[in-house]
Design a protein around this motif. Sequence first.
Motif, PDB file in Angstrom:
ATOM      1  N   PRO A  83       0.809  -1.243   0.000  1.00 16.37           N
ATOM      2  CA  PRO A  83       0.000   0.000   0.000  1.00 16.37           C
ATOM      3  C   PRO A  83       0.835   1.284   0.000  1.00 16.37           C
ATOM      4  CG  PRO A  83      -0.818  -1.555   1.635  1.00 16.37           C
ATOM      5  CD  PRO A  83       0.499  -2.094   1.149  1.00 16.37           C
ATOM      6  N   ALA A  84       2.081   1.201   0.424  1.00 15.65           N
ATOM      7  CA  ALA A  84       2.934   2.401   0.501  1.00 15.65           C
ATOM      8  C   ALA A  84       3.702   2.645  -0.792  1.00 15.65           C
ATOM      9  CB  ALA A  84       3.917   2.270   1.656  1.00 15.65           C
ATOM     10  N   ALA A  85       3.749   1.658  -1.689  1.00 14.94           N
ATOM     11  CA  ALA A  85       4.548   1.771  -2.916  1.00 14.94           C
ATOM     12  C   ALA A  85       3.933   2.769  -3.897  1.00 14.94           C
ATOM     13  CB  ALA A  85       4.677   0.399  -3.571  1.00 14.94           C
ATOM     14  N   PRO A  86       4.752   3.508  -4.672  1.00 12.60           N
ATOM     15  CA  PRO A  86       6.211   3.494  -4.549  1.00 12.60           C
ATOM     16  C   PRO A  86       6.675   4.337  -3.360  1.00 12.60           C
ATOM     17  CG  PRO A  86       5.555   5.058  -6.242  1.00 12.60           C
ATOM     18  CD  PRO A  86       4.294   4.411  -5.733  1.00 12.60           C
ATOM     19  N   TYR A  87       7.718   3.853  -2.692  1.00 15.23           N
ATOM     20  CA  TYR A  87       8.290   4.596  -1.572  1.00 15.23           C
ATOM     21  C   TYR A  87       9.810   4.614  -1.729  1.00 15.23           C
ATOM     22  CZ  TYR A  87       8.896  -0.160   0.260  1.00 15.23           C
ATOM     23  OH  TYR A  87       9.223  -1.475   0.400  1.00 15.23           O
ATOM     24  N   LEU A  88      10.416   5.494  -0.948  1.00 20.81           N
ATOM     25  CA  LEU A  88      11.840   5.749  -1.119  1.00 20.81           C
ATOM     26  C   LEU A  88      12.654   5.146   0.025  1.00 20.81           C
ATOM     27  CD1 LEU A  88      13.539   7.513  -3.135  1.00 20.81           C
ATOM     28  CD2 LEU A  88      13.295   9.378  -1.485  1.00 20.81           C
ATOM     29  N   VAL A  89      13.685   4.386  -0.327  1.00 18.34           N
ATOM     30  CA  VAL A  89      14.665   3.966   0.676  1.00 18.34           C
ATOM     31  C   VAL A  89      16.027   4.503   0.234  1.00 18.34           C
ATOM     32  CG1 VAL A  89      13.455   1.894   1.460  1.00 18.34           C
ATOM     33  CG2 VAL A  89      15.048   1.734  -0.439  1.00 18.34           C
ATOM     34  N   GLY A  90      16.858   4.826   1.186  1.00 25.84           N
ATOM     35  CA  GLY A  90      18.144   5.411   0.828  1.00 25.84           C
ATOM     36  C   GLY A  90      19.254   4.985   1.750  1.00 25.84           C
ATOM     37  N   THR A  99      27.208   4.567   7.543  1.00 25.95           N
ATOM     38  CA  THR A  99      26.094   4.623   6.604  1.00 25.95           C
ATOM     39  C   THR A  99      24.998   3.678   7.082  1.00 25.95           C
ATOM     40  OG1 THR A  99      27.497   5.167   4.728  1.00 25.95           O
ATOM     41  CG2 THR A  99      25.406   4.081   4.224  1.00 25.95           C
ATOM     42  N   MET A 100      23.746   4.133   7.013  1.00 28.70           N
ATOM     43  CA  MET A 100      22.630   3.258   7.361  1.00 28.70           C
ATOM     44  C   MET A 100      21.560   3.300   6.281  1.00 28.70           C
ATOM     45  SD  MET A 100      20.719   5.291  10.515  1.00 28.70           S
ATOM     46  CE  MET A 100      19.368   4.131  10.665  1.00 28.70           C
ATOM     47  N   LEU A 101      20.889   2.174   6.117  1.00 29.63           N
ATOM     48  CA  LEU A 101      19.762   2.105   5.191  1.00 29.63           C
ATOM     49  C   LEU A 101      18.534   2.610   5.929  1.00 29.63           C
ATOM     50  CD1 LEU A 101      18.836   0.981   2.377  1.00 29.63           C
ATOM     51  CD2 LEU A 101      18.192  -1.097   3.608  1.00 29.63           C
ATOM     52  N   SER A 102      17.735   3.465   5.274  1.00 30.43           N
ATOM     53  CA  SER A 102      16.578   4.011   5.969  1.00 30.43           C
ATOM     54  C   SER A 102      15.459   4.349   5.006  1.00 30.43           C
ATOM     55  CB  SER A 102      16.991   5.274   6.736  1.00 30.43           C
ATOM     56  OG  SER A 102      15.908   5.783   7.483  1.00 30.43           O
ATOM     57  N   PHE A 103      14.268   4.437   5.577  1.00 29.27           N
ATOM     58  CA  PHE A 103      13.115   4.937   4.854  1.00 29.27           C
ATOM     59  C   PHE A 103      13.291   6.451   4.711  1.00 29.27           C
ATOM     60  CE2 PHE A 103       8.747   6.334   4.329  1.00 29.27           C
ATOM     61  CZ  PHE A 103       8.176   5.322   3.570  1.00 29.27           C
ATOM     62  N   ILE A 104      13.059   6.973   3.502  1.00 27.30           N
ATOM     63  CA  ILE A 104      13.199   8.412   3.269  1.00 27.30           C
ATOM     64  C   ILE A 104      11.818   8.979   2.951  1.00 27.30           C
ATOM     65  CG2 ILE A 104      14.383  10.214   1.952  1.00 27.30           C
ATOM     66  CD1 ILE A 104      16.375   8.377   3.319  1.00 27.30           C
ATOM     67  N   LEU A 105      11.398   9.976   3.724  1.00 25.23           N
ATOM     68  CA  LEU A 105      10.105  10.615   3.468  1.00 25.23           C
ATOM     69  C   LEU A 105      10.223  11.469   2.219  1.00 25.23           C
ATOM     70  CD1 LEU A 105       9.337  11.746   7.119  1.00 25.23           C
ATOM     71  CD2 LEU A 105       8.386   9.764   5.929  1.00 25.23           C
ATOM     72  N   THR A 106       9.233  11.372   1.353  1.00 25.46           N
ATOM     73  CA  THR A 106       9.268  12.172   0.132  1.00 25.46           C
ATOM     74  C   THR A 106       8.697  13.554   0.426  1.00 25.46           C
ATOM     75  OG1 THR A 106       7.227  11.066  -0.503  1.00 25.46           O
ATOM     76  CG2 THR A 106       9.243  10.291  -1.530  1.00 25.46           C
ATOM     77  N   ILE A 124       5.419   3.985  11.644  1.00 21.84           N
ATOM     78  CA  ILE A 124       5.282   3.076  10.506  1.00 21.84           C
ATOM     79  C   ILE A 124       4.864   1.709  11.039  1.00 21.84           C
ATOM     80  CG2 ILE A 124       6.446   1.990   8.536  1.00 21.84           C
ATOM     81  CD1 ILE A 124       8.417   4.343   8.488  1.00 21.84           C
ATOM     82  N   GLY A 125       3.706   1.240  10.618  1.00 17.63           N
ATOM     83  CA  GLY A 125       3.258  -0.098  11.020  1.00 17.63           C
ATOM     84  C   GLY A 125       3.143  -0.277  12.526  1.00 17.63           C
ATOM     85  N   GLY A 126       2.725   0.771  13.238  1.00 16.41           N
ATOM     86  CA  GLY A 126       2.476   0.636  14.671  1.00 16.41           C
ATOM     87  C   GLY A 126       3.668   0.896  15.563  1.00 16.41           C
ATOM     88  N   ARG A 127       4.788   1.337  14.997  1.00 13.68           N
ATOM     89  CA  ARG A 127       5.964   1.645  15.823  1.00 13.68           C
ATOM     90  C   ARG A 127       6.699   2.845  15.233  1.00 13.68           C
ATOM     91  NH1 ARG A 127       6.373  -2.660  12.925  1.00 13.68           N
ATOM     92  NH2 ARG A 127       5.625  -3.986  14.582  1.00 13.68           N
ATOM     93  N   VAL A 128       7.456   3.531  16.052  1.00  8.67           N
ATOM     94  CA  VAL A 128       8.239   4.666  15.567  1.00  8.67           C
ATOM     95  C   VAL A 128       9.564   4.143  15.013  1.00  8.67           C
ATOM     96  CG1 VAL A 128       9.328   6.866  16.150  1.00  8.67           C
ATOM     97  CG2 VAL A 128       7.214   6.183  17.298  1.00  8.67           C
ATOM     98  N   LEU A 129       9.859   4.495  13.775  1.00 11.72           N
ATOM     99  CA  LEU A 129      11.114   4.088  13.146  1.00 11.72           C
ATOM    100  C   LEU A 129      11.913   5.334  12.754  1.00 11.72           C
ATOM    101  CD1 LEU A 129       9.845   1.170  10.859  1.00 11.72           C
ATOM    102  CD2 LEU A 129      11.024   0.998  13.054  1.00 11.72           C
ATOM    103  N   PRO A 130      13.232   5.235  12.746  1.00 11.81           N
ATOM    104  CA  PRO A 130      14.077   6.393  12.429  1.00 11.81           C
ATOM    105  C   PRO A 130      14.196   6.645  10.924  1.00 11.81           C
ATOM    106  CG  PRO A 130      15.440   4.536  13.084  1.00 11.81           C
ATOM    107  CD  PRO A 130      14.010   4.076  13.193  1.00 11.81           C
ATOM    108  N   ALA A 131      13.183   7.268  10.354  1.00 15.51           N
ATOM    109  CA  ALA A 131      13.234   7.652   8.939  1.00 15.51           C
ATOM    110  C   ALA A 131      14.005   8.967   8.803  1.00 15.51           C
ATOM    111  CB  ALA A 131      11.820   7.796   8.395  1.00 15.51           C
ATOM    112  N   PHE A 132      14.217   9.385   7.553  1.00 13.89           N
ATOM    113  CA  PHE A 132      14.888  10.665   7.289  1.00 13.89           C
ATOM    114  C   PHE A 132      14.076  11.468   6.285  1.00 13.89           C
ATOM    115  CE2 PHE A 132      18.261   8.355   9.221  1.00 13.89           C
ATOM    116  CZ  PHE A 132      19.100   9.306   9.781  1.00 13.89           C
ATOM    117  N   LYS A 133      14.320  12.779   6.270  1.00 17.09           N
ATOM    118  CA  LYS A 133      13.709  13.660   5.274  1.00 17.09           C
ATOM    119  C   LYS A 133      14.777  14.625   4.764  1.00 17.09           C
ATOM    120  CE  LYS A 133      12.270  17.142   8.628  1.00 17.09           C
ATOM    121  NZ  LYS A 133      11.172  17.822   9.310  1.00 17.09           N
TER     122      LYS A 133
END
Length: 143
Positions: A83-90, A99-106, A124-133
């Motif tokens: 349901p979230a696609a397309p989404y950005l990972v970086g 370097t870390m892999l993370s969800f990137i807010l568009t 995200i999905g019921g928990r707080v995750l460390p995304a970036f913007k």
Amino acid sequence: MDLDTLNIAGPTITTLTAPFWDAASRGRLCIQHCEECGKAVFYPRPICPHCWSRRLVWRDASGKGRLKSFSLVYKPGHAGWVPAAPYLVGLVELAEGPTMLSFILTGARAPEVGDPLLLAPTQIGGRVLPAFKIDPNQRRNTR
Ligand SMILES: [Zn+2]
């Protein structure tokens, strides 16, 4: 798309990674630092990858980084993300070094390699995750 409604698996939390996930649940990014050589370490490990010391301690990261690479995901590897696609990972090069892999807010514009990033804790999905913007107040670094 409300990311919090995603039905996705949570992280596998171990004794080693618990401090990272505890901090993440409170909206913080906590990474290991080596008391021997002073370097930052991510992902969590029992031994410093730079000098082999076991004297690793947890500290809050600045939450600043740079977009090293990214991918727009159209076909998620897990059905819960569909349901979230397309989404950005970086790949986020943290100001501390690792370097870390993370969800990137568009945001308002398309991402570019070198974009300055800011930690953006996200439900995200019921928990707080460390995304970036993308940090709107900093300029892109193309080094
Ligand atoms: Zn070290």
